[in-house]
Design a protein around this motif. Structure first.
Motif, short mmCIF file in Angstrom:
data_model
loop_
_atom_site.label_atom_id
_atom_site.label_comp_id
_atom_site.label_asym_id
_atom_site.label_seq_id
_atom_site.Cartn_x
_atom_site.Cartn_y
_atom_site.Cartn_z
N VAL A 186 -7.38 12.66 3.38
CA VAL A 186 -8.58 12.03 3.94
C VAL A 186 -8.71 10.59 3.41
N ALA A 187 -8.48 10.40 2.12
CA ALA A 187 -8.57 9.07 1.53
C ALA A 187 -7.53 8.13 2.15
N ALA A 188 -6.32 8.63 2.33
CA ALA A 188 -5.26 7.81 2.93
C ALA A 188 -5.63 7.41 4.35
N ALA A 189 -6.19 8.34 5.09
CA ALA A 189 -6.60 8.04 6.47
C ALA A 189 -7.67 6.95 6.49
N GLN A 190 -8.61 7.01 5.55
CA GLN A 190 -9.66 5.99 5.49
C GLN A 190 -9.08 4.61 5.15
N ILE A 191 -8.18 4.60 4.19
CA ILE A 191 -7.58 3.32 3.76
C ILE A 191 -6.78 2.70 4.90
N GLY A 194 -6.91 -0.36 -15.28
CA GLY A 194 -8.30 -0.80 -15.16
C GLY A 194 -8.70 -1.26 -13.79
N GLU A 195 -7.74 -1.33 -12.85
CA GLU A 195 -8.05 -1.77 -11.49
C GLU A 195 -8.13 -0.55 -10.58
N SER A 196 -9.18 -0.46 -9.78
CA SER A 196 -9.31 0.66 -8.86
C SER A 196 -8.35 0.50 -7.69
N ALA A 197 -8.11 1.60 -7.01
CA ALA A 197 -7.22 1.56 -5.84
C ALA A 197 -7.75 0.61 -4.78
N THR A 198 -9.04 0.70 -4.49
CA THR A 198 -9.60 -0.15 -3.45
C THR A 198 -9.64 -1.62 -3.88
N ALA A 199 -9.85 -1.87 -5.16
CA ALA A 199 -9.81 -3.26 -5.63
C ALA A 199 -8.42 -3.85 -5.46
N ALA A 200 -7.40 -3.06 -5.74
CA ALA A 200 -6.02 -3.53 -5.57
C ALA A 200 -5.73 -3.81 -4.11
N GLU A 252 10.25 -2.15 7.23
CA GLU A 252 10.57 -2.52 5.85
C GLU A 252 9.34 -2.54 4.95
N ARG A 253 8.15 -2.48 5.56
CA ARG A 253 6.91 -2.50 4.78
C ARG A 253 6.16 -1.18 4.86
N LEU A 254 6.88 -0.15 5.22
CA LEU A 254 6.29 1.17 5.42
C LEU A 254 5.51 1.65 4.20
N ASP A 255 6.04 1.43 3.03
CA ASP A 255 5.48 1.97 1.79
C ASP A 255 4.50 1.01 1.11
N GLU A 256 4.17 -0.10 1.78
CA GLU A 256 3.40 -1.14 1.10
C GLU A 256 2.04 -0.67 0.56
N PRO A 257 1.19 0.01 1.33
CA PRO A 257 -0.10 0.45 0.76
C PRO A 257 0.08 1.37 -0.45
#
Length: 214
Positions: free
Chosen positions: A158-163, A83-89, A68-73
């Motif tokens: 690549v970014a998704a894999a790192q996150i 104004g908020e970066s992806a990594t900050a969020a 149920e939380r598959l899409d959370e990231p």
């Protein structure tokens, strides 16, 4: 009509929880592979068909809350403020989840949660399902990053894999310490420090994906 719907939904939720508790009690006592769906239905006083109406597979009885939380990231990044970066969020959300002892951080030491964790780690079919969940979550995130960046090349993947990798490392370290006998409260300060450090490294590595949302 709305009150009737509310009552039906509450009854469905109650049945779902009853099935989960009955299944977990049997799984913990005897092992996942040695318990049949028929036995779970009998323990919950429902039909086998009812079990499958709520949980399409036996593995779902353990891992459906994860699904149920598959899409959370991807959702966190999609819904972040201007104004908020992806990594900050992601950092903000993960730190709040740590404080709430959310199971997705690995920092929840309730006996029921730890029973599930041990069951997943000791049952090959559940372990495979958990790894498949991670891969699918990464795919969802890669698609969202690709959509936001207007890119269909390898960079969003690549970014998704790192996150997802950072989240998994933090989760695994927190869970390791709890399974070794430490309490969530004792681990919490270190968990926060590790999360801050890990997301800082993520900031350094993601480059264009840390650009603030306009």
């Amino acid at each position: 009509m709305s009150e009737e719907l509310g009552l039906r939904e509450r009854k469905k939720l109650q049945t779902q929880r009853s099935l989960w508790h009955a299944a977990m009690a049997l799984f913990v006592e005897r092992g996942f592979d040695d318990v049949s769906v028929t036995e779970i239905a009998a323990a919950a006083d429902v039909s086998k068909k009812t079990v499958f109406n709520y949980f399409p597979t036996k593995e779902d009885l353990v891992l459906q809350p994860l699904e149920e939380r598959l899409d959370e990231p991807a959702r966190i990044i999609r819904e972040r403020a201007a104004g908020e970066s992806a990594t900050a969020a992601l950092r903000r959300h993960f730190l709040a989840a740590l404080a709430a002892r959310d199971v997705v951080t690995g920092l929840n030491d309730s006996p029921a949660v730890l029973d599930v964790q041990r069951l997943v780690r000791s049952t090959p079919s559940l372990t495979r399902r958990a790894y498949a969940f991670i891969a699918r979550s990464e795919e969802h995130l890669a698609r969202e990053l690709s959509r936001q960046a207007g890119q269909a090349d390898i960079a969003p993947r690549v970014a998704a894999a790192q996150i997802i990798g950072v989240r998994n490392v933090l989760y695994a370290e927190n869970l390791r310490r709890l399974l070794d006998g430490e309490s969530a409260d004792a681990v919490y300060p270190d968990a926060v420090a590790c999360a801050e450090r890990a997301f800082g490294l993520l900031d350094d590595g993601l480059g264009e994906y840390c650009v603030r949302r306009e």
